[in-house]
Design a protein around this motif. Structure first.
Motif, PDB file in Angstrom:
ATOM      1  N   PHE A 176       7.222   0.497  -8.032  1.00  0.00           N
ATOM      2  CA  PHE A 176       6.228   1.403  -7.337  1.00  0.00           C
ATOM      3  C   PHE A 176       5.532   0.510  -6.401  1.00  0.00           C
ATOM      4  O   PHE A 176       5.147  -0.508  -6.657  1.00  0.00           O
ATOM      5  N   LEU A 177       5.686   0.874  -4.989  1.00  0.00           N
ATOM      6  CA  LEU A 177       5.168  -0.065  -3.919  1.00  0.00           C
ATOM      7  C   LEU A 177       3.486   0.183  -4.057  1.00  0.00           C
ATOM      8  O   LEU A 177       2.824   1.006  -4.494  1.00  0.00           O
ATOM      9  N   ALA A 178       3.062  -0.802  -3.396  1.00  0.00           N
ATOM     10  CA  ALA A 178       1.458  -1.201  -3.343  1.00  0.00           C
ATOM     11  C   ALA A 178       1.141  -0.747  -1.674  1.00  0.00           C
ATOM     12  O   ALA A 178       2.127  -0.697  -0.878  1.00  0.00           O
ATOM     13  N   TYR A 179      -0.102  -0.420  -1.427  1.00  0.00           N
ATOM     14  CA  TYR A 179      -0.404  -0.172  -0.201  1.00  0.00           C
ATOM     15  C   TYR A 179      -0.811  -1.170   0.834  1.00  0.00           C
ATOM     16  O   TYR A 179      -0.778  -1.148   2.049  1.00  0.00           O
ATOM     17  N   ASP A 180      -0.754  -2.394   0.126  1.00  0.00           N
ATOM     18  CA  ASP A 180      -1.054  -3.710   0.958  1.00  0.00           C
ATOM     19  C   ASP A 180       0.071  -4.987   0.894  1.00  0.00           C
ATOM     20  O   ASP A 180      -0.280  -5.934   1.458  1.00  0.00           O
ATOM     21  N   SER A 181       1.319  -4.591   0.110  1.00  0.00           N
ATOM     22  CA  SER A 181       2.153  -5.399   0.016  1.00  0.00           C
ATOM     23  C   SER A 181       3.351  -5.220  -0.307  1.00  0.00           C
ATOM     24  O   SER A 181       3.342  -3.871  -1.180  1.00  0.00           O
ATOM     25  N   ALA A 182       4.234  -5.344   0.480  1.00  0.00           N
ATOM     26  CA  ALA A 182       5.721  -4.794   0.308  1.00  0.00           C
ATOM     27  C   ALA A 182       6.553  -5.494  -0.852  1.00  0.00           C
ATOM     28  O   ALA A 182       7.664  -4.844  -1.153  1.00  0.00           O
TER      29      ALA A 182
END
Length: 317
Positions: A176-182
């Protein structure tokens, strides 16, 4: 293990500037032939489609009919250079989405989502960025518009020298993706399903990363491949041979990765629609390679075919 087939579904020969400026959609009209190959083996493809494809009435008819059969998914494929609102400069530089101002990206994503919904009768929930131009800054907008799967990240991918993204240290396992790192897990509801790729020999991570970030990367990697030092294998049947794809899949199965994520462009499935399959013989070889890999993955590895959204439901529980 699941088998995913994600197809970047776009106009003919999008590698060529003149073709991008004068859109033709012969490959979309030919999709039923490709889909019949998938149906023979129970494969459930995800067609991620661009704005011009959704905007072309005949293409929309083809995709609605495919979706109505219930054995595929229609997602979104974002081309920053041709999704409204875009500029002549965006088209000229063949823009990566990660280079767009945040507001413009959000407007483009909204227009793409709306046009696909109108074209096929259902909102897309899976997404891939053209030229892999994804950024963590896109996650919040994707989430707000109902997307639950993202599949633009390719481990060891490096295009900062062209103004593009870097995913060198991304994992192969979905996260699941972070909002500050791909490339790091986070707390969003958008599941990253990386494209399956990897080197053809075991190397320490530091050497893998050095390979990916090599100076003059295209020349260096072609040279290392020609010298049989190391090769980056993809589940991309126009890039990798059948033995290379099978070897990669065996490695991923041995390492208990949960997914084989195969990628190609819809225009690769017709003669002359891409730089790759320019003759009937080349196209026949491509389709044979694709079909033989599908048979291997499903029969020998027992991979279960799924669309992107179906995989997310199975993976997230």
């Amino acid at each position: 293990m699941h088998l995913l087939v994600g197809i970047d579904t776009e106009g003919d020969n999008q590698w060529d500037a003149a073709a991008r400026a004068n859109q033709q959609f012969s490959n979309i009209y030919a999709l039923p032939r490709l889909h019949a190959l998938f149906a023979r083996h129970g494969v459930r493809p995800t067609y991620v489609i661009t704005y011009p494809v959704a905007d072309d009435p005949r293409s929309a008819d083809v995709l609605r009919e495919l979706r109505a059969a219930g054995d595929c998914e229609i997602g979104a494929h974002h081309h920053a250079w041709e999704t409204p609102p875009w500029t002549d400069e965006d088209a000229r530089r063949h823009a990566y989405a990660c280079t767009l101002p945040r507001r413009q990206f959000e407007q483009q994503l909204a227009s793409l989502t709306q046009r696909i919904t109108q074209a096929v009768g259902a909102p897309p929930v899976s997404y891939r960025s053209g030229r892999f131009g994804f950024s963590a800054g896109h996650v919040a907008a994707l989430e707000r518009l109902g997307y639950v799967v993202e599949s633009s990240v390719a481990p060891l991918f490096y295009e900062t020298h062209k103004g593009g993204p870097e995913f060198v240290e991304a994992p192969l396992t979905p996260y699941f993706l972070a909002y500050d790192s791909a490339t790091q897990p986070g707390t969003s509801g958008v599941l990253e399903v990386p494209v399956s790729c990897g080197l053809d020999r075991r190397l320490p991570r530091t050497l893998q990363y050095a390979y990916a970030r090599a100076p003059r990367p295209y020349f260096t990697k072609r040279l290392l491949r020609a010298l049989r030092v190391v090769t980056l294998r993809w589940l991309r049947p126009s890039y990798s041979s059948l033995p290379e794809m099978i070897a990669l899949a065996r490695t991923l199965a041995r390492e208990e990765e949960p997914v084989l994520n195969l990628l190609f462009h819809s225009s690769e499935a017709i003669v002359g629609g891409s730089p790759y399959n320019r003759t009937p013989g080349e196209l026949d070889a491509f389709l044979d390679r694709l079909e033989r890999f599908i048979v291997f993955a499903t029969r020998e590895l027992g991979a279960v075919p799924a669309t992107f959204a179906e995989f997310r439901r199975a993976y997230a529980g």
